[in-house]
Design a protein around this motif. Structure first.
Motif, PDB file in Angstrom:
ATOM      1  N   ASN A  16       0.825  -1.212   0.000  1.00 16.70           N
ATOM      2  CA  ASN A  16       0.000   0.000   0.000  1.00 16.70           C
ATOM      3  C   ASN A  16       0.860   1.263   0.000  1.00 16.70           C
ATOM      4  O   ASN A  16       0.544   2.230  -0.689  1.00 16.70           O
ATOM      5  N   VAL A  17       1.943   1.262   0.761  1.00 12.44           N
ATOM      6  CA  VAL A  17       2.833   2.421   0.788  1.00 12.44           C
ATOM      7  C   VAL A  17       3.475   2.620  -0.582  1.00 12.44           C
ATOM      8  O   VAL A  17       3.529   3.739  -1.099  1.00 12.44           O
ATOM      9  N   VAL A  18       3.953   1.551  -1.178  1.00 11.26           N
ATOM     10  CA  VAL A  18       4.577   1.638  -2.502  1.00 11.26           C
ATOM     11  C   VAL A  18       3.566   2.135  -3.533  1.00 11.26           C
ATOM     12  O   VAL A  18       3.874   3.019  -4.350  1.00 11.26           O
ATOM     13  N   MET A  19       2.356   1.616  -3.501  1.00 10.42           N
ATOM     14  CA  MET A  19       1.329   2.056  -4.443  1.00 10.42           C
ATOM     15  C   MET A  19       0.970   3.519  -4.213  1.00 10.42           C
ATOM     16  O   MET A  19       0.725   4.257  -5.168  1.00 10.42           O
ATOM     17  N   ILE A  21       3.008   5.841  -3.136  1.00  9.96           N
ATOM     18  CA  ILE A  21       4.116   6.625  -3.705  1.00  9.96           C
ATOM     19  C   ILE A  21       4.007   6.679  -5.224  1.00  9.96           C
ATOM     20  O   ILE A  21       4.159   7.736  -5.840  1.00  9.96           O
ATOM     21  N   VAL A  22       3.717   5.546  -5.838  1.00 10.46           N
ATOM     22  CA  VAL A  22       3.584   5.492  -7.297  1.00 10.46           C
ATOM     23  C   VAL A  22       2.428   6.379  -7.758  1.00 10.46           C
ATOM     24  O   VAL A  22       2.560   7.131  -8.728  1.00 10.46           O
ATOM     25  N   LEU A  23       1.300   6.312  -7.074  1.00 13.84           N
ATOM     26  CA  LEU A  23       0.151   7.138  -7.451  1.00 13.84           C
ATOM     27  C   LEU A  23       0.467   8.617  -7.292  1.00 13.84           C
ATOM     28  O   LEU A  23       0.047   9.444  -8.113  1.00 13.84           O
ATOM     29  N   PHE A  24       1.197   8.981  -6.259  1.00  8.37           N
ATOM     30  CA  PHE A  24       1.584  10.375  -6.065  1.00  8.37           C
ATOM     31  C   PHE A  24       2.479  10.839  -7.208  1.00  8.37           C
ATOM     32  O   PHE A  24       2.296  11.931  -7.742  1.00  8.37           O
ATOM     33  N   GLN A  25       3.443  10.013  -7.588  1.00 10.01           N
ATOM     34  CA  GLN A  25       4.329  10.367  -8.696  1.00 10.01           C
ATOM     35  C   GLN A  25       3.547  10.523  -9.999  1.00 10.01           C
ATOM     36  O   GLN A  25       3.801  11.447 -10.781  1.00 10.01           O
ATOM     37  N   GLN A  26       2.586   9.639 -10.236  1.00 11.20           N
ATOM     38  CA  GLN A  26       1.773   9.741 -11.446  1.00 11.20           C
ATOM     39  C   GLN A  26       0.918  11.005 -11.418  1.00 11.20           C
ATOM     40  O   GLN A  26       0.722  11.654 -12.446  1.00 11.20           O
ATOM     41  N   SER A  27       0.432  11.367 -10.248  1.00  7.01           N
ATOM     42  CA  SER A  27      -0.349  12.597 -10.108  1.00  7.01           C
ATOM     43  C   SER A  27       0.499  13.818 -10.446  1.00  7.01           C
ATOM     44  O   SER A  27       0.033  14.745 -11.120  1.00  7.01           O
ATOM     45  N   VAL A  28       1.740  13.821  -9.983  1.00 11.70           N
ATOM     46  CA  VAL A  28       2.648  14.927 -10.297  1.00 11.70           C
ATOM     47  C   VAL A  28       2.908  14.998 -11.797  1.00 11.70           C
ATOM     48  O   VAL A  28       2.877  16.076 -12.401  1.00 11.70           O
ATOM     49  N   LYS A  29       3.125  13.856 -12.427  1.00 14.72           N
ATOM     50  CA  LYS A  29       3.361  13.822 -13.870  1.00 14.72           C
ATOM     51  C   LYS A  29       2.141  14.312 -14.636  1.00 14.72           C
ATOM     52  O   LYS A  29       2.267  15.054 -15.622  1.00 14.72           O
ATOM     53  N   LEU A  30       0.951  13.920 -14.197  1.00 13.64           N
ATOM     54  CA  LEU A  30      -0.265  14.376 -14.864  1.00 13.64           C
ATOM     55  C   LEU A  30      -0.450  15.880 -14.714  1.00 13.64           C
ATOM     56  O   LEU A  30      -0.880  16.558 -15.654  1.00 13.64           O
ATOM     57  N   THR A  31      -0.117  16.412 -13.548  1.00 15.03           N
ATOM     58  CA  THR A  31      -0.223  17.854 -13.335  1.00 15.03           C
ATOM     59  C   THR A  31       0.725  18.602 -14.265  1.00 15.03           C
ATOM     60  O   THR A  31       0.349  19.611 -14.873  1.00 15.03           O
TER      61      THR A  31
END
Length: 66
Positions: A16-19, A21-31
């Motif tokens: 869950n922690v790894v996911m 982090i990955v979702l946060f990184q994807q959110s930054v990329k989408l922004t």
């Protein structure tokens, strides 16, 4: 038996922690992508306005010459 459940719970928490982090990184990329696309859109609108200001008078001049 209890150690097995604890191990599974720890593994699930790590996943869950790894996911997260990955979702946060994807959110930054989408922004960043949204910002780039909005910039491109604004530049395209400026280009369209420039063409209208430049091309339409030229076409009118050509039509008036005939």
């Amino acid at each position: 038996m209890k150690k097995t459940y604890n191990g599974i719970i720890i593994l699930i928490l790590i996943v869950n922690v790894v996911m997260g982090i990955v979702l946060f990184q994807q959110s930054v990329k989408l922004t960043k992508l949204e910002l780039i696309l909005s910039t491109i859109d604004a530049k395209m609108e400026d280009l369209d306005d420039a063409h209208e200001e430049d091309i339409i008078p030229r076409l009118e001049k050509i039509l008036n010459e005939k």
